[in-house]
Scaffold this motif. Structure first.
Motif, PDB file in Angstrom:
ATOM      1  N   PRO A  96       5.807   3.218   6.676  1.00 45.00           N
ATOM      2  CA  PRO A  96       6.378   3.670   5.399  1.00 45.00           C
ATOM      3  C   PRO A  96       7.843   3.276   5.241  1.00 45.00           C
ATOM      4  CG  PRO A  96       6.149   5.517   6.903  1.00 45.00           C
ATOM      5  CD  PRO A  96       5.489   4.351   7.576  1.00 45.00           C
ATOM      6  N   LEU A  97       8.241   3.022   4.007  1.00 46.74           N
ATOM      7  CA  LEU A  97       9.632   2.780   3.659  1.00 46.74           C
ATOM      8  C   LEU A  97      10.215   4.093   3.140  1.00 46.74           C
ATOM      9  CD1 LEU A  97       8.261  -0.160   3.432  1.00 46.74           C
ATOM     10  CD2 LEU A  97      10.269  -0.716   2.051  1.00 46.74           C
ATOM     11  N   ILE A  98      11.110   4.698   3.908  1.00 47.09           N
ATOM     12  CA  ILE A  98      11.677   5.997   3.589  1.00 47.09           C
ATOM     13  C   ILE A  98      13.006   5.802   2.861  1.00 47.09           C
ATOM     14  CG2 ILE A  98      12.499   8.180   4.528  1.00 47.09           C
ATOM     15  CD1 ILE A  98       9.491   7.728   4.875  1.00 47.09           C
ATOM     16  N   GLN A 148       4.703  10.204  -2.501  1.00 43.49           N
ATOM     17  CA  GLN A 148       4.160   8.873  -2.276  1.00 43.49           C
ATOM     18  C   GLN A 148       5.248   7.925  -1.778  1.00 43.49           C
ATOM     19  OE1 GLN A 148       0.799   8.155  -2.623  1.00 43.49           O
ATOM     20  NE2 GLN A 148       0.664  10.366  -2.956  1.00 43.49           N
ATOM     21  N   PHE A 149       4.922   7.142  -0.731  1.00 45.51           N
ATOM     22  CA  PHE A 149       5.826   6.147  -0.195  1.00 45.51           C
ATOM     23  C   PHE A 149       5.086   4.817  -0.103  1.00 45.51           C
ATOM     24  CE2 PHE A 149       7.104  10.226   1.452  1.00 45.51           C
ATOM     25  CZ  PHE A 149       8.493  10.220   1.366  1.00 45.51           C
ATOM     26  N   VAL A 172       0.853  -1.189   0.000  1.00 41.74           N
ATOM     27  CA  VAL A 172       0.000   0.000   0.000  1.00 41.74           C
ATOM     28  C   VAL A 172       0.892   1.243   0.000  1.00 41.74           C
ATOM     29  CG1 VAL A 172      -1.767   1.256   1.308  1.00 41.74           C
ATOM     30  CG2 VAL A 172      -1.807  -1.257   1.216  1.00 41.74           C
ATOM     31  N   THR A 173       0.433   2.317  -0.630  1.00 42.39           N
ATOM     32  CA  THR A 173       1.172   3.575  -0.637  1.00 42.39           C
ATOM     33  C   THR A 173       0.501   4.577   0.300  1.00 42.39           C
ATOM     34  OG1 THR A 173      -0.057   4.454  -2.535  1.00 42.39           O
ATOM     35  CG2 THR A 173       1.970   3.232  -3.009  1.00 42.39           C
TER      36      THR A 173
END
Length: 322
Positions: A215-217, A207-208, A199-200
């Motif tokens: 979240p993946l940063i 958008q991540f 999922v974003t």
């Protein structure tokens, strides 16, 4: 005498452009990144450049009881403190920008040459800051994660199973994953292969992708060596006993928290000098505030082929990875 023909029936574009004003941009620099890590961290102001991290010794020895409804004696206890707490000292990232006064006097329209020089130098200093927060051998996150909070990938590339295992290491209110963009792409491929597209979420207008809502940063400061990198998972903030950034407030010539620009004077060669200084550090308040997934392979790709399932006229095509 006849005028020699130039082959044009009217004024050419090339000649007309000599009288036109070109619209100019400010100087662009490809090394500037969004620096998401600096935005995501909680920042704590530090007095006198020192941050003392106090911890409780032997918390498992603090006794409490849940007595029955009678007058039994309650346990007597106390909470002990570490007598030699770790102290963090702010580190600096600095440079000196030189600008000849002739350049700033003559060539500062439409953009101020001094301000442009300072702007680009400040951006470079802030890029280095983010790299130090991750990689500094004294206070960087990779150098200070404890052994119990490290794990390796199961098969090489970052799979959903690997990130689930990492969450078990930082399960108390995890804030975000941090990794190189190549690792995020590799994780996306593994999710696609398994049919579980992540999922974003929208943060700061960008958008991540997320996993389990986390979240993946991306950060290009996470090292990639030999096709392998790392994935970090953080809990942030003092109230959560997480990872915090440290900075010095109220600096002379402060332009942003922890960063100052100061005029150093003009030399006998008519060169004006400006000192750019940024003071920062990072502290991991408790061991379980940070976990790291090692040996993350970012080079693996998958080929997909279609095979028939069921056979006969009612068979259907299914995608299989190889």
């Amino acid at each position: 005498m006849a005028v020699q023909s130039t082959g044009h029936l009217a004024l050419s574009d090339a000649a007309a452009r000599q009288l036109a004003n070109a619209t100019k941009t400010v100087a662009q620099m490809s090394t500037i990144t969004p620096r998401w890590l600096v935005r995501c961290l909680s920042w704590v102001p530090v007095e006198a450049g020192i941050y003392r991290l106090n911890k409780v010794r032997h918390p498992e020895e603090v006794e409490v009881a849940c007595p029955p409804r009678d007058e039994v004696e309650l346990p007597v206890t106390f909470v002990d403190y570490d007598e030699n707490p770790r102290e963090y000292f702010l580190s600096s990232v600095a440079t000196i920008v030189d600008v000849h006064t002739r350049v700033s006097d003559l060539y500062s329209q439409p953009y101020d040459q001094i301000e442009e020089q300072l702007r680009l130098a400040v951006e470079t200093v802030k890029e280095r800051q983010e790299g130090e927060l991750i990689n500094n051998p004294e206070y960087g996150m990779l150098a200070n994660v404890v052994a119990d909070q490290r794990l390796s990938t199961r098969i090489g590339p970052p799979t959903p199973d690997d990130l689930d295992e990492l969450i078990t290491k930082v399960w108390k209110e995890p804030a975000f994953f941090l990794t190189h963009p190549l690792a995020i792409a590799a994780f996306g491929r593994e999710c696609t292969r398994r049919g579980v597209p992540p999922v974003t979420v929208s943060l700061w207008g960008s958008q991540f992708i997320t996993w389990r809502g986390i979240p993946l940063i991306p950060s290009d400061k996470v090292p990639v060596e030999g096709g392998k990198t790392k994935v970090l998972l953080l809990r942030t903030g003092e109230p959560r006993q997480g990872v915090v950034g440290l900075y010095q407030p109220s600096l002379p010539g402060e332009r942003s928290p922890g960063l100052s620009v100061r005029f150093m004077g003009i030399s006998r060669n008519a060169i004006a000098s400006y000192l750019i200084s940024l003071y920062c550090s990072l502290a991991i308040l408790t061991d379980d505030a940070l976990g790291v997934l090692d040996d993350v392979d970012v080079t693996r790709y998958h080929d997909y082929a279609y095979v028939y399932v069921g056979g006969g006229p009612t068979g259907r095509r299914a995608r299989a990875s190889r």
